[in-house]
Design a protein around this motif. Structure first.
Motif, PDB file in Angstrom:
ATOM      1  N   ASP B  83      47.403  42.542  34.605  1.00 50.16           N
ATOM      2  CA  ASP B  83      46.052  42.444  33.871  1.00 50.16           C
ATOM      3  C   ASP B  83      45.296  41.359  33.809  1.00 50.16           C
ATOM      4  N   THR B  85      42.732  39.003  31.910  1.00 56.19           N
ATOM      5  CA  THR B  85      42.618  39.139  30.514  1.00 56.19           C
ATOM      6  C   THR B  85      41.626  37.884  30.286  1.00 56.19           C
ATOM      7  N   LEU B  91      41.571  42.310  26.992  1.00 56.08           N
ATOM      8  CA  LEU B  91      41.817  42.870  28.170  1.00 56.08           C
ATOM      9  C   LEU B  91      40.494  43.355  28.951  1.00 56.08           C
ATOM     10  N   GLN B  94      42.645  46.548  33.753  1.00 56.45           N
ATOM     11  CA  GLN B  94      43.990  46.790  33.952  1.00 56.45           C
ATOM     12  C   GLN B  94      44.206  46.842  35.590  1.00 56.45           C
ATOM     13  N   ARG B 330      46.612  54.015  34.845  1.00 54.10           N
ATOM     14  CA  ARG B 330      45.434  52.903  34.926  1.00 54.10           C
ATOM     15  C   ARG B 330      44.058  53.633  36.031  1.00 54.10           C
TER      16      ARG B 330
END
Lengths: 326, 438
Positions: B83, B85, B91, B94, B330
């Protein structure tokens, strides 16, 4: 006395029922609007709006019951089929728990409904009496077009993702043939003698004609309106006249309806309509053709005898399908 | 005899056969004749029933159904699968293995296998490091018989893999390097993921079509940022945009470097639009609404150019993204789409050629007759001069696809999709003489 009151009530209810059935043949035109979540009802003569019926989310395919008292509406984003009372012009019932319904057809006598479930890749058979799914049949990815054969024994399903036409035997609920066709098959039509099944292949830009007896492709129709490249031609909607002489095919991005000699499979004419035409419907006397233009929020009315546009009528956002009560 | 009996056996009774097939849809039914004949399945008969009993009472005999193995290679713990970040572990996006895209296509097309009487199988090879990608591909080739292999790897690993697996067709599903379609091109390496040039061409077409011609370029410190700016410069020249200023930026708040780390100072001057190249996203994601002049952002923030964005709701796009999300938990990304279209393209080519023969299938993929539907509207084809899959590019904000390039303001004499990326006259790809390309 009480018994008398009951029978009076019964007579009154009966009369109401008769009144309802008298609402048939109104000539009204029903148009589902995918993005407005409504069905627009137009007067059959003046084309003025009569009513706007709120439905579930993303109403797509619509079909009248055989007695034309009810209009079934597939509401894809609400996972249900709404039932509009044609006399009351309101949703009176819903068949729930149908995964992402897109296109459907009704079996003989309106006993069964056959629905394509886009997300699950299934064909669902619904018993319209009990409103329950009696069987789900796994088909190829993204099923769309569904058509019941004239004798009611067979259902054809188009898998957009797998470019296949599945031939489903209704009695056993099993697939009896898979017919490879062009890229992204969308909708069906059948010849009046039931010998030919037509299916549009949107991304290939063609229409396949299947020999229903052999379950094999017999013909392929290509379209070349002037000034268009192959990729602008995206056939979707199909309609055949009752005499089996003429087919109308909407061409999507080409903004045209093709008029095809259904016997020789030759394209006779292209009629300019609105933006991104998909579904189309003929009036009962086949004098008028109604085309839903998904990207210009209107329907085009064509004089089918001379192949000329009469007028266009604004409806809701992104009109999907047209049905006429005539 | 047994095959004949199987043919005349209803599917629901083929218990014994099912044990051998990976999927009941992949059994032998009726041999196909050439052309477009379908598969017909006769109803249950007494012969059929006795056939089952006969089969169950005998040792299992291998089926005659043809088999085709599609390979998939990626790297274990590839950082690109993690992911994305931001600072504080926020986040931002994804991500995951694009393998799910390939798996989705296998499910979408499982019925094709049944219709053709061909068993399609997806097998994966995992490399421990980027330099082991080639070995993993070669292993799939030698041990599993996979000759059509999707590869999720960076450009260098792809080139090495192609050298190590000479008689297989490899499909690039993630590397956007223009050199892979240019000087480093290979006849047996197909590109499903769009090149960087295709994506900057799409962005520049969009702004020029709106007469936003003057671009301020902000360039980050990464190698990829330099590549993105190089591609943008080429696109600007191609479509008549002007780069009014090019400014490097750094991450930080050192007052001595404020001309390079202060967003207001970085965005002084006169321009129509800001193009930001920032692989880290740490500057780009704070740029909107912080420019000195009220101007739109394109590139790494604002309007981004994608192979696939989950918000595309036309041409079956919403359906495809939803199916993917169900499977992978996702949203679908460009690499996932590339893996999906790769499996779809291979099976489509088998379906049209009615064979699994390597030369015929790969020949068809590269031919002008090949077309595949990618849920982006029109049919997709491969460019014969560099093996790039022609495709529309989606220009998206965080939750909407604003437009799909190419645009009607930039027509091409034969194929509008060739206004994105290297066109035939511009290509620097030279396939060796005698290679199978046209």
């Amino acid at each position: 006395m009480r018994r008398f009151a009951k029978s009076v009530l019964a007579v009154v209810l009966l009369a109401l029922g008769i009144h309802n059935s008298l609402a048939k043949d109104t000539g009204r035109i029903f148009v589902s609007n995918e993005k407005s979540n409504t069905v627009t009802v137009l007067d059959g003569k003046t084309y003025a709006p009569v009513a706007t019926v709120r439905t579930g989310k993303r109403p797509r395919d619509i079909k009248l019951s055989a007695d034309r008292t009810r209009l079934y509406v597939a509401c894809g984003d609400d996972n249900r089929i709404d039932v509009i009372d044609v006399a009351k012009l309101a949703v009176v019932d819903s068949i729930r728990g149908i995964d992402e319904p897109e296109v459907f057809d009704l079996g003989p006598g309106d006993r069964q409904m056959f629905v394509s479930n886009e997300d699950d890749g299934e064909l669902s058979i619904i018993d319209l009496q009990t409103k329950k799914v009696t069987k789900s049949i796994k088909v190829g990815g993204e099923p769309e077009g569904v058509m019941v054969s004239l004798d009611g024994a067979t259902v054809y399903v188009a898998s957009e993702a797998a470019s296949l036409v599945h031939v489903v035997d209704v009695a056993s609920g099993t697939i009896k043939a898979d017919i490879p066709v062009g890229s992204r098959p969308r909708r069906f039509a059948q010849s009046p003698d039931g010998k030919e099944v037509w299916v549009s292949a949107e991304v290939e830009g063609t229409v396949y004609v299947i020999d229903a007896a052999r379950n094999a492709v017999a013909n392929k129709i290509e379209f070349q309106p002037r000034g268009f490249r192959r990729d602008d031609i995206r056939p979707v909607g199909l309609k055949l006249t009752r005499d089996g002489a003429t087919a109308y095919v909407t061409l999507g991005a080409a903004n045209r309806v093709a008029v095809v000699d259904a016997r020789t499979k030759e394209v006779r004419d292209y009629i300019l309509v609105g933006s991104r035409p998909w579904d189309l419907t003929l009036s009962r006397d086949e004098s008028r053709l109604f085309v839903a233009n998904g990207a210009s929020d209107d329907i085009t009315l064509i004089d089918a005898k001379v192949g000329k546009v009469i007028r266009s009528v604004p409806v809701g956002r992104s009109p999907h399908s047209v049905a006429i009560d005539d | 005899m047994i095959k004949w009996l199987l043919k005349h056996t209803p599917q629901s009774f083929r218990v014994g056969a099912k044990r051998r097939a990976r999927n009941p849809g992949q059994l032998a039914h009726v041999a196909l004749d050439s052309g477009l004949a379908p598969l017909a399945r006769p109803g249950m008969t007494a012969v059929g029933l006795s056939a089952v009993l006969l089969i169950l009472s005998f040792p299992l005999v291998p089926m005659a159904a043809e088999k085709m193995v599609i390979g998939y290679v990626d790297q274990v713990d590839d950082p690109r699968h993690e992911d994305r970040t931001g600072f504080g572990g926020i986040l931002l996006e994804q991500r995951g293995r694009a393998y799910d895209g390939a798996k989705l296509a296998m499910g979408d097309l499982s019925m094709v296998g049944r219709a053709l009487d061909i068993e399609f199988e997806l097998v994966e090879g995992r490399a421990e490091a980027p330099d082991a990608i080639g070995a993993a591909a070669n292993k799939l080739r030698n041990e599993r018989g996979a000759r059509f292999i999707l590869i999720d790897a960076a450009a260098d690993a792809l080139i090495a893999a192609k050298r190590g697996t000479p008689d297989a067709l490899l499909f690039n599903i993630a590397a956007d390097a223009d050199a892979l379609r240019g000087a480093d091109c290979q006849p047996h390496l197909m590109h499903l993921f769009p090149s960087l040039a295709m994506r900057t061409d799409a962005l520049v077409q969009f702004i020029v079509a709106r007469k936003w011609r003057d671009i301020l370029v902000l360039e980050g410190p990464d190698v990829q940022d330099r590549e993105a700016v190089r591609a943008l410069e080429h696109s600007a020249k191609r479509f008549g945009a002007r780069i009014v200023s090019k400014r490097p930026f750094v991450l930080g708040s050192d007052p001595r470097e404020r001309d390079q780390n202060n967003l207001a100072l970085l965005t002084t001057g006169s321009y129509d639009v800001v193009f930001v190249a920032d692989e880290s996203r740490e500057v780009a994601r704070f740029l909107p609404y912080q420019t000195l002049s009220p101007r739109p952002i394109i590139g790494a923030a604002g309007l981004t150019a994608e192979a696939w964005h989950w918000a595309w709701d036309r041409d079956g796009g919403a359906n495809l993204s939803r199916r993917f999300k169900r499977l992978a938990q996702r949203p679908m990304r460009g690499e996932d789409w590339a893996a999906w279209i790769g499996v779809k393209a291979i099976i489509e080519a088998v379906m049209r050629t009615r064979t699994t023969e390597f030369a015929k299938v790969s020949g068809h993929l590269k031919s002008g007759d090949f077309r595949v539907d990618g849920s982006k509207g029109q049919a997709l084809t491969f460019r014969p001069w560099d093996n790039q899959l022609r495709q529309p590019i989606q220009l998206a904000t965080t939750d909407a696809v604003i437009a799909q390039a190419p645009f009607p303001q930039f027509l091409h004499r034969t194929e509008n999709l060739d206004t994105l990326g290297a066109d035939r006259p511009d290509t620097t790809c030279r396939f060796p003489a005698g290679s199978p390309n046209r």
